[in-house]
Scaffold this active site. Sequence first.
Site, PDB file in Angstrom:
ATOM      1  N   ARG A  65      -0.846  -3.097  10.648  1.00 51.01           N
ATOM      2  CA  ARG A  65      -1.394  -3.819  11.806  1.00 51.01           C
ATOM      3  C   ARG A  65      -1.872  -5.234  11.454  1.00 51.01           C
ATOM      4  NH1 ARG A  65      -3.094   1.700  13.403  1.00 51.01           N
ATOM      5  NH2 ARG A  65      -2.037   2.160  15.368  1.00 51.01           N
ATOM      6  N   LYS A 104      -7.334   4.196   2.542  1.00 52.79           N
ATOM      7  CA  LYS A 104      -7.698   3.257   3.608  1.00 52.79           C
ATOM      8  C   LYS A 104      -8.003   4.019   4.894  1.00 52.79           C
ATOM      9  CE  LYS A 104      -6.388   0.410   6.780  1.00 52.79           C
ATOM     10  NZ  LYS A 104      -5.302   0.794   7.603  1.00 52.79           N
ATOM     11  N   GLY A 159       0.839  -1.201   0.000  1.00 57.50           N
ATOM     12  CA  GLY A 159       0.000   0.000   0.000  1.00 57.50           C
ATOM     13  C   GLY A 159       0.877   1.256   0.000  1.00 57.50           C
ATOM     14  N   HIS A 160       1.898   1.268   0.844  1.00 60.10           N
ATOM     15  CA  HIS A 160       2.815   2.411   0.870  1.00 60.10           C
ATOM     16  C   HIS A 160       3.548   2.535  -0.478  1.00 60.10           C
ATOM     17  CE1 HIS A 160       2.743   1.399   5.316  1.00 60.10           C
ATOM     18  NE2 HIS A 160       2.408   2.682   5.315  1.00 60.10           N
ATOM     19  N   SER A 162      -2.466  -3.270   5.726  1.00 60.01           N
ATOM     20  CA  SER A 162      -2.231  -2.404   6.879  1.00 60.01           C
ATOM     21  C   SER A 162      -1.048  -2.970   7.642  1.00 60.01           C
ATOM     22  CB  SER A 162      -3.477  -2.412   7.776  1.00 60.01           C
ATOM     23  OG  SER A 162      -3.133  -1.962   9.076  1.00 60.01           O
TER      24      SER A 162
END
Length: 283
Positions: free
Chosen positions: A192, A154, A40-41, A190
């Site tokens: 997390r 997100k 995602g990054h 994520s």
Amino acid sequence: MANGPTVRRTVSALRRSLVPFRKAGERIALVPTMGALHRGHLALVREARRRARRVVVSIFVNPSQFAPHEDFGSYPREYKKDITALTAAKVDLVWAPSAEAMYPHGFATRIEPQGAAKAGLEDKFRPHFFGGVATVVTKLFTQTAPYFALFGEKDYQQLRVVTQMAKDLDLPVKIVGVPTVREPDGLALSSRNAYLSVQERATAPTLYRVLIAGAARVKRGEPLEMVLEEARAEIAHAGFGLDYLEARHALTLAPVASRKDGPIRLLVAAKIGKTRLIDNVGV
Ligand code: PAF
């Protein structure tokens, strides 16, 4: 191995490194992160490279956006792996200040955003969060003076808060939202997700499945409150502790009563085991 990005750890060293970019008239795109980088990054970095000649990625686990009972201490820190990924992604500069460099002794200013930051979503469960984000993001902007800054959809409420803040404070930066990157089964990437057990990981994509099904029903014209109630029940039945599942105006995050009050965004936050996940989709 390719040369890695320049890494800067103090504001003065950062500013010195940015001077040549500015003198050459090169646009800078900033990707603010807390590290533990995932695809995602890297999608944010790719979009940044598409838009600007120079890409700066900040890595800073910002203490001021965590409450004392939250996971600041255990938040994943994978600096070496992050630098390897950013080298491959051809990032120009990594801004990785210490907490002391970001918040020197005597630091006494906090930005408290209103509007979307008080929508009763994340702010209801993490009341300190957007003040911490707004303060650090404003500092990141003044430190790096980017032309673009990229944020993932997100964290949708964060994206709306930062966009409004940049507008309200006349910050000379264009905020760019980038669509959420997902695992093949739909789970939003994520940092997390690393906390999930095998069984929790198997249940986690339910959130996205329920959001997508709910959005399709709202689009078909089914009554909003009924769709939300059934979706909430489905999430609870799958074993999540639901914080919220709401339909909101996609720009202001104000409550909406029906589809005609839109554009609508469905937003969810729920806990599976000890891990809190958030996600959202457009209707
Ligand atoms: O989304 C994040 O990773 C953080 O909230 C941010 C924007 C880097 C600020 O610390």
